[in-house]
Scaffold this active site. Sequence first.
Site, PDB file in Angstrom:
ATOM      1  N   ASN A 208       5.112   1.293  -5.075  1.00 43.75           N
ATOM      2  CA  ASN A 208       4.082   2.723  -6.504  1.00 43.75           C
ATOM      3  C   ASN A 208       3.568   2.093  -7.232  1.00 43.75           C
ATOM      4  O   ASN A 208       3.417   0.591  -6.645  1.00 43.75           O
ATOM      5  CB  ASN A 208       5.785   2.982  -7.009  1.00 43.75           C
ATOM      6  CG  ASN A 208       6.675   1.721  -7.032  1.00 43.75           C
ATOM      7  OD1 ASN A 208       6.528   1.325  -8.056  1.00 43.75           O
ATOM      8  ND2 ASN A 208       7.830   2.012  -6.337  1.00 43.75           N
ATOM      9  N   ARG A 209       3.328   2.519  -9.124  1.00 47.97           N
ATOM     10  CA  ARG A 209       2.681   2.280  -9.948  1.00 47.97           C
ATOM     11  C   ARG A 209       3.418   0.638 -10.430  1.00 47.97           C
ATOM     12  O   ARG A 209       3.059   0.147 -11.736  1.00 47.97           O
ATOM     13  CB  ARG A 209       2.008   2.887 -10.410  1.00 47.97           C
ATOM     14  CG  ARG A 209       1.237   3.823  -9.699  1.00 47.97           C
ATOM     15  CD  ARG A 209       0.948   4.952 -10.484  1.00 47.97           C
ATOM     16  NE  ARG A 209       0.027   4.768 -11.843  1.00 47.97           N
ATOM     17  CZ  ARG A 209       0.304   5.341 -13.263  1.00 47.97           C
ATOM     18  NH1 ARG A 209       0.826   6.702 -12.956  1.00 47.97           N
ATOM     19  NH2 ARG A 209       0.022   4.926 -14.182  1.00 47.97           N
TER      20      ARG A 209
END
Length: 396
Positions: A208-209
Amino acid sequence: MEQKRIAVYITGGIATYKAVSLVRLLIKNGMLVRVAMTKGAQKFVTPLTFATLTKHDVYTDVFNVNDNEFVPHIALADWSDIALVVPATANIVAKMTHGIADDIVSTALLATDTPKFVVPAMNEKMLLNKATIRNLKQLVADGVHILEPATGFLAEGYSGKGRMPEPEEIYEWLQASFKIQQDFLNKNIVITAGGTQENLDPVRYLTNRSSGKMGYALAKVAQKRGANVTLISGVTKLSPPVGIEVKKVITTADMATTVKIAFEKADIMIMAAAVSDYRVANPAKQKVKKDNDHWLVDLVKNEDILKSLGKLKGKQILVGFAAETENLIANASKKMLAKNLDLLVANDVSRNDIGFGTDENEVTLLQPNQDAIQLKRANKDKIADKILDTILKIKN
């Protein structure tokens, strides 16, 4: 800080020239300053420079005895209210850690029982060496204040972490250190940060970011407020915070195992990491070739670590984070109750100006049976302070 007696210990590094401006700044703001220098420091700046600024002889030798100070290193240690080591090389950090006293600076520091402030400045490879990391962590455990080195252009001709912060920043840090309450003294705080990765094949993975910046900010601020901090870090590009124990993990399963062990001794658990909710059922053992137009991947649910901790929780304070893109308060409130949390930090990650990867955040703090607290947009260090302020009021 006014009229504080500050002994400035200067060691040999290219950043020594900045110490001249710092000493001048301290004197300008009403502090009484005396300086001790290693032989290495004298190669960069002469003692006469500091003697002129401080109107006092510079300490350069353990055996340089005058009529008033028969034992110079003890005289300086007894005189000072504060000891400031700037720039602090890897060498002096190691000496302070192990109690080595073989020159005027290390000997006086060993005899000093007043607050010590250390400003490390060195090449990034030396700073991130396991020995230096271990030494800085021990100094923090011994009650020494450490200023995080800056990142920028180094003397070696490339950019990296290890630059000495500017004199104004060091001065502000000193000022702030005397204002910070040690309100988490002797509290064991475990903080998770960053994202996790789940392998698709030996080359590709799901993630994910999350940058880890919020969790790292919480760790640094908690340490400043006196806590014994353990940082369990997923994948991130951030450098380890100086003086904080960091446990590195990659997968959600790794995170779960490490967190559960740390939870047993934690007073406060802050789950700021963004873990992968799903993993690949059967990761490919070899790189998958792009022979097909479609690649169907079977995902299975990972353990909900936060929910597991909610069931295990005794006297610990458990704090979670909710990264949402819609219905922020409704979704976050549901998560808080379902996972038996004492506090939930909700943030809107659909925005590009806050949340994932940014230096600022804007969050809502939720607690059972209490009104929500809105924290306006601010840098993540300030948000971390506000979160810790709220935790301090929780009674378990």
